[in-house]
Design an enzyme around this catalytic site. Sequence first.
Site, PDB file in Angstrom:
ATOM      1  N   LYS A   6       0.965  -1.202  -0.350  1.00 43.91           N
ATOM      2  CA  LYS A   6       0.110   0.021  -0.115  1.00 43.91           C
ATOM      3  C   LYS A   6       0.980   1.166  -0.041  1.00 43.91           C
ATOM      4  O   LYS A   6       2.144   1.158   0.017  1.00 43.91           O
ATOM      5  CB  LYS A   6      -0.886  -0.035   1.082  1.00 43.91           C
ATOM      6  CG  LYS A   6      -1.881  -1.101   1.079  1.00 43.91           C
ATOM      7  CD  LYS A   6      -2.975  -1.060   2.379  1.00 43.91           C
ATOM      8  CE  LYS A   6      -3.938  -2.107   2.454  1.00 43.91           C
ATOM      9  NZ  LYS A   6      -4.960  -2.102   3.541  1.00 43.91           N
ATOM     10  N   PHE A  48     -16.027   3.862   6.834  1.00 42.62           N
ATOM     11  CA  PHE A  48     -14.744   4.366   6.733  1.00 42.62           C
ATOM     12  C   PHE A  48     -14.208   4.121   4.955  1.00 42.62           C
ATOM     13  O   PHE A  48     -13.138   4.206   4.586  1.00 42.62           O
ATOM     14  CB  PHE A  48     -13.677   3.537   7.269  1.00 42.62           C
ATOM     15  CG  PHE A  48     -13.921   1.999   7.149  1.00 42.62           C
ATOM     16  CD1 PHE A  48     -13.261   1.114   6.355  1.00 42.62           C
ATOM     17  CD2 PHE A  48     -14.829   1.258   7.970  1.00 42.62           C
ATOM     18  CE1 PHE A  48     -13.489  -0.193   6.068  1.00 42.62           C
ATOM     19  CE2 PHE A  48     -14.875  -0.128   7.920  1.00 42.62           C
ATOM     20  CZ  PHE A  48     -14.257  -0.648   7.073  1.00 42.62           C
ATOM     21  N   ARG A  76      -2.189 -14.555   3.922  1.00 47.28           N
ATOM     22  CA  ARG A  76      -2.769 -13.751   5.075  1.00 47.28           C
ATOM     23  C   ARG A  76      -2.424 -14.061   6.334  1.00 47.28           C
ATOM     24  O   ARG A  76      -2.145 -13.067   7.318  1.00 47.28           O
ATOM     25  CB  ARG A  76      -4.227 -14.161   4.888  1.00 47.28           C
ATOM     26  CG  ARG A  76      -5.128 -13.822   3.660  1.00 47.28           C
ATOM     27  CD  ARG A  76      -5.722 -12.418   3.702  1.00 47.28           C
ATOM     28  NE  ARG A  76      -6.441 -12.364   4.953  1.00 47.28           N
ATOM     29  CZ  ARG A  76      -7.251 -11.073   4.880  1.00 47.28           C
ATOM     30  NH1 ARG A  76      -7.112 -10.010   4.246  1.00 47.28           N
ATOM     31  NH2 ARG A  76      -8.300 -10.928   5.802  1.00 47.28           N
ATOM     32  N   THR A  91      -5.893  -7.429  10.827  1.00 47.64           N
ATOM     33  CA  THR A  91      -6.299  -6.158  10.599  1.00 47.64           C
ATOM     34  C   THR A  91      -6.135  -5.109  11.780  1.00 47.64           C
ATOM     35  O   THR A  91      -5.516  -4.015  11.561  1.00 47.64           O
ATOM     36  CB  THR A  91      -7.634  -5.897   9.931  1.00 47.64           C
ATOM     37  OG1 THR A  91      -7.963  -6.887   9.142  1.00 47.64           O
ATOM     38  CG2 THR A  91      -7.963  -4.550   9.302  1.00 47.64           C
ATOM     39  N   ARG A 117       2.142  -6.867   9.120  1.00 49.89           N
ATOM     40  CA  ARG A 117       1.454  -5.823  10.029  1.00 49.89           C
ATOM     41  C   ARG A 117       2.111  -5.756  11.325  1.00 49.89           C
ATOM     42  O   ARG A 117       2.181  -4.614  11.986  1.00 49.89           O
ATOM     43  CB  ARG A 117       0.102  -6.020   9.907  1.00 49.89           C
ATOM     44  CG  ARG A 117      -0.441  -5.765   8.511  1.00 49.89           C
ATOM     45  CD  ARG A 117      -1.964  -5.793   8.290  1.00 49.89           C
ATOM     46  NE  ARG A 117      -2.448  -5.525   7.135  1.00 49.89           N
ATOM     47  CZ  ARG A 117      -3.861  -5.759   6.679  1.00 49.89           C
ATOM     48  NH1 ARG A 117      -4.470  -6.604   7.660  1.00 49.89           N
ATOM     49  NH2 ARG A 117      -4.139  -5.554   5.596  1.00 49.89           N
ATOM     50  N   ASN A 159      -1.744   0.121   6.935  1.00 50.36           N
ATOM     51  CA  ASN A 159      -1.253  -1.054   7.202  1.00 50.36           C
ATOM     52  C   ASN A 159      -0.408  -1.850   6.404  1.00 50.36           C
ATOM     53  O   ASN A 159      -0.540  -2.908   6.296  1.00 50.36           O
ATOM     54  CB  ASN A 159      -2.432  -1.964   7.892  1.00 50.36           C
ATOM     55  CG  ASN A 159      -3.399  -2.113   6.866  1.00 50.36           C
ATOM     56  OD1 ASN A 159      -3.334  -2.012   5.807  1.00 50.36           O
ATOM     57  ND2 ASN A 159      -4.688  -2.562   7.403  1.00 50.36           N
ATOM     58  N   HIS A 175      -1.820  -5.264   1.607  1.00 49.21           N
ATOM     59  CA  HIS A 175      -3.187  -6.045   1.145  1.00 49.21           C
ATOM     60  C   HIS A 175      -3.065  -7.235   0.740  1.00 49.21           C
ATOM     61  O   HIS A 175      -2.049  -7.601   0.023  1.00 49.21           O
ATOM     62  CB  HIS A 175      -3.965  -5.190   0.173  1.00 49.21           C
ATOM     63  CG  HIS A 175      -4.926  -5.978  -0.410  1.00 49.21           C
ATOM     64  ND1 HIS A 175      -6.137  -6.287   0.188  1.00 49.21           N
ATOM     65  CD2 HIS A 175      -5.266  -6.873  -1.779  1.00 49.21           C
ATOM     66  CE1 HIS A 175      -7.039  -7.152  -0.467  1.00 49.21           C
ATOM     67  NE2 HIS A 175      -6.180  -7.640  -1.447  1.00 49.21           N
TER      68      HIS A 175
HETATM   69  P1  RTP Z   1      -6.940  -5.388   3.198  1.00 45.72           P
HETATM   70  O1  RTP Z   1      -8.334  -5.884   2.655  1.00 45.72           O
HETATM   71  O2  RTP Z   1      -6.688  -3.994   3.054  1.00 45.72           O
HETATM   72  O3  RTP Z   1      -6.030  -6.599   2.917  1.00 45.72           O
HETATM   73  O4  RTP Z   1      -7.253  -5.522   4.666  1.00 45.72           O
HETATM   74  P2  RTP Z   1      -8.205  -6.824   5.615  1.00 45.72           P
HETATM   75  O5  RTP Z   1      -8.602  -7.795   4.698  1.00 45.72           O
HETATM   76  O6  RTP Z   1      -7.083  -7.227   6.739  1.00 45.72           O
HETATM   77  O7  RTP Z   1      -9.135  -6.058   6.284  1.00 45.72           O
HETATM   78  P3  RTP Z   1     -10.672  -5.623   5.580  1.00 45.72           P
HETATM   79  O8  RTP Z   1     -11.704  -5.988   6.664  1.00 45.72           O
HETATM   80  O9  RTP Z   1     -10.620  -5.930   4.156  1.00 45.72           O
HETATM   81  O10 RTP Z   1     -10.722  -4.110   5.533  1.00 45.72           O
HETATM   82  C1  RTP Z   1      -9.952  -3.181   4.524  1.00 45.72           C
HETATM   83  C2  RTP Z   1      -9.241  -2.021   5.109  1.00 45.72           C
HETATM   84  O11 RTP Z   1     -10.377  -1.300   5.768  1.00 45.72           O
HETATM   85  C3  RTP Z   1      -9.653  -0.638   6.946  1.00 45.72           C
HETATM   86  N1  RTP Z   1     -10.481  -0.963   7.916  1.00 45.72           N
HETATM   87  N2  RTP Z   1     -10.974   0.042   8.810  1.00 45.72           N
HETATM   88  N3  RTP Z   1     -12.312   1.264  10.681  1.00 45.72           N
HETATM   89  C4  RTP Z   1     -12.529   0.140  10.597  1.00 45.72           C
HETATM   90  O12 RTP Z   1     -13.462  -0.575  11.363  1.00 45.72           O
HETATM   91  C5  RTP Z   1     -12.006  -0.645   9.601  1.00 45.72           C
HETATM   92  N4  RTP Z   1     -12.151  -1.766   9.251  1.00 45.72           N
HETATM   93  C6  RTP Z   1     -11.347  -2.074   8.147  1.00 45.72           C
HETATM   94  C7  RTP Z   1      -8.344  -1.355   7.030  1.00 45.72           C
HETATM   95  O13 RTP Z   1      -7.455  -0.370   6.547  1.00 45.72           O
HETATM   96  C8  RTP Z   1      -8.247  -2.407   6.351  1.00 45.72           C
HETATM   97  O14 RTP Z   1      -6.868  -2.749   5.789  1.00 45.72           O
HETATM   98 MG    MG Z   2      -9.732  -7.344   2.919  1.00 37.30          MG
END
Ligand code: RTP
Ligand code: MG
Length: 138
Positions: free
Chosen positions: A9, A57, A85, A91, A102, A112, A115
């Site tokens: 990212k 968000f 993953r 996350t 992370r 973070n 992705h």
């Molecule tokens: P990514 O898709 O970026 O790999 O991250 P992830 O699967 O670990 O998490 P995901 O649930 O898909 O969320 C995508 C990105 O959104 C932001 N996020 N903010 N404020 C909140 O509650 C919240 N939840 C998610 C995070 O930056 C996450 O990487």
């Molecule tokens: Mg995700």
Amino acid sequence: MEQTFLMVKPDGVERGLIGEIIARIERKGFVIREMKMMQATEELAQAHYAEHAEKPFFGELVTFLTSGPVVALRVEGTDVVMVSRMMIGKTKPTEALPGTIRGDFANTMSENVIHGSDSVESAERELSLWFQGQPLNV
Ligand code: RTP
Ligand code: MG
């Protein structure tokens, strides 16, 4: 062989972590099939995070992803979706264990570093979104 979509990212690029992240992927034995540094458009960022379109968000997510260049990666290996993953870590900063990308390099939920696709289906969708045309078969 299974493939996934990984992306350094904008914060990871800005902080000079491209090499560190790619080294971890390669040391694990996964193979990089395609890679490009690029500036994501708003349309691409919105499509990438379409599953979060209704979340509060979402706007910040798209703004962040388009805030600077990213490095998009097509990565191949056995169970690469699930294993990458695990290497990325959770996350939430309070759940991202040391030893994960992370856990070692991020301390906020929003910036973070990396992705990774969360399922084989997501990987197929995201790979076709970020890499047009046929995958390289070297
Ligand atoms: P990514 O898709 O970026 O790999 O991250 P992830 O699967 O670990 O998490 P995901 O649930 O898909 O969320 C995508 C990105 O959104 C932001 N996020 N903010 N404020 C909140 O509650 C919240 N939840 C998610 C995070 O930056 C996450 O990487
Ligand atoms: Mg995700």
